[in-house]
Design an enzyme around this catalytic site. Structure first.
Site, mmCIF file in Angstrom:
data_model
loop_
_atom_site.group_PDB
_atom_site.id
_atom_site.type_symbol
_atom_site.label_atom_id
_atom_site.label_comp_id
_atom_site.label_asym_id
_atom_site.label_seq_id
_atom_site.Cartn_x
_atom_site.Cartn_y
_atom_site.Cartn_z
ATOM 1 N N CYS A 1 0.843 -1.196 0.000
ATOM 2 C CA CYS A 1 0.000 0.000 0.000
ATOM 3 C C CYS A 1 0.877 1.245 0.000
ATOM 4 O O CYS A 1 1.865 1.303 0.730
ATOM 5 C CB CYS A 1 -0.883 -0.015 1.245
ATOM 6 S SG CYS A 1 -1.970 1.407 1.396
ATOM 7 N N HIS B 1 -9.204 -3.724 -1.998
ATOM 8 C CA HIS B 1 -8.192 -3.015 -1.198
ATOM 9 C C HIS B 1 -8.524 -1.515 -1.140
ATOM 10 O O HIS B 1 -8.518 -0.912 -0.064
ATOM 11 C CB HIS B 1 -6.800 -3.249 -1.813
ATOM 12 C CG HIS B 1 -5.687 -2.492 -1.155
ATOM 13 N ND1 HIS B 1 -4.608 -3.110 -0.557
ATOM 14 C CD2 HIS B 1 -5.473 -1.153 -0.998
ATOM 15 C CE1 HIS B 1 -3.800 -2.179 -0.054
ATOM 16 N NE2 HIS B 1 -4.294 -0.993 -0.326
ATOM 17 N N GLU B 2 -8.839 -0.937 -2.298
ATOM 18 C CA GLU B 2 -9.157 0.508 -2.354
ATOM 19 C C GLU B 2 -10.466 0.808 -1.635
ATOM 20 O O GLU B 2 -10.588 1.809 -0.935
ATOM 21 C CB GLU B 2 -9.219 0.990 -3.807
ATOM 22 C CG GLU B 2 -7.922 0.847 -4.606
ATOM 23 C CD GLU B 2 -6.703 1.365 -3.868
ATOM 24 O OE1 GLU B 2 -6.800 2.384 -3.168
ATOM 25 O OE2 GLU B 2 -5.635 0.725 -3.979
ATOM 26 N N HIS C 1 -10.161 1.314 1.992
ATOM 27 C CA HIS C 1 -9.664 2.644 2.398
ATOM 28 C C HIS C 1 -10.819 3.609 2.681
ATOM 29 O O HIS C 1 -10.697 4.491 3.518
ATOM 30 C CB HIS C 1 -8.782 3.254 1.294
ATOM 31 C CG HIS C 1 -7.358 2.789 1.321
ATOM 32 N ND1 HIS C 1 -6.532 2.978 2.406
ATOM 33 C CD2 HIS C 1 -6.604 2.152 0.395
ATOM 34 C CE1 HIS C 1 -5.331 2.481 2.147
ATOM 35 N NE2 HIS C 1 -5.343 1.964 0.922
#
Ligand code: ZN
Length: 182
Positions: A110, A157-158, A161
């Site tokens: 990341c 993954h994004e 966030h």
């Protein structure tokens, strides 16, 4: 221009916030931020430019990572044959496969977590609804899209966030019957 300095790192509280939805139609400001995020990814994947501007290569970047606590992220995956490139605003994952996968090798990394890598379980396939900006057509469309394999991993993954979750929260050694994706 977004450079590594603009990308906030683990420990910054913005990375732990649940980001807020953006207004629709997408404002010029949010659209411009998305375009800048794509530009970072594009330049970071260009060896010469990455070296010149000291950019760490990335395939995804979420608005909270540049200290904007709003629900959008950019993805640029170029495998030499196909290019997947977009910014998605107010994304919502509306379906997930039972089958799990994980990124092989060192696993995930990341831009906000320097020098750490690890394997994380993700859904092999996801269905995601949102407002998609396409840099080729320059249009924003409301759509539901399906992704599987590597793009699905990057998108999850994004998406994390936007909810204040980092991949390091999910690192595991227990893969069950999950498939390894290279
Ligand atoms: Zn990240």
């Amino acid at each position: 221009m977004i450079d590594n300095e603009c990308i906030i790192k683990e420990g910054n509280e913005t990375l732990r916030k649940v980001a807020i939805k953006v207004n629709v139609p997408i404002s010029k400001e949010d659209l411009n931020a998305g375009k800048q995020m794509l530009k970072y990814l594009r330049m970071s994947q260009d060896e010469e430019k990455a070296k010149k501007y000291k950019l760490r290569p990335g395939v995804g970047l979420a608005a909270p990572q540049i200290n904007i606590s709003k629900r959008f992220f950019a993805v640029l995956i170029d495998d030499g044959e196909n290019v997947l490139e977009f910014v998605v605003y107010n994304p919502e994952i509306i379906a997930e496969s039972v089958q799990m996968v994980y990124l092989g090798g060192n696993g995930e990394g990341c831009l906000s977590v320097p020098n750490k890598y690890g394997r994380v379980l993700r859904h092999k396939k996801i269905k995601i609804r949102g407002s998609w900006y396409d840099p080729i057509t320059k249009e924003i469309t409301e759509e539901t899209k399906t992704f599987s394999g590597y793009p699905s991993i990057v998108i999850q993954h994004e998406y994390d966030h936007l909810n204040g979750i980092l991949f390091t929260d999910k690192i595991t050694n227990n893969f069950g019957d999950a498939e390894e994706i290279s």
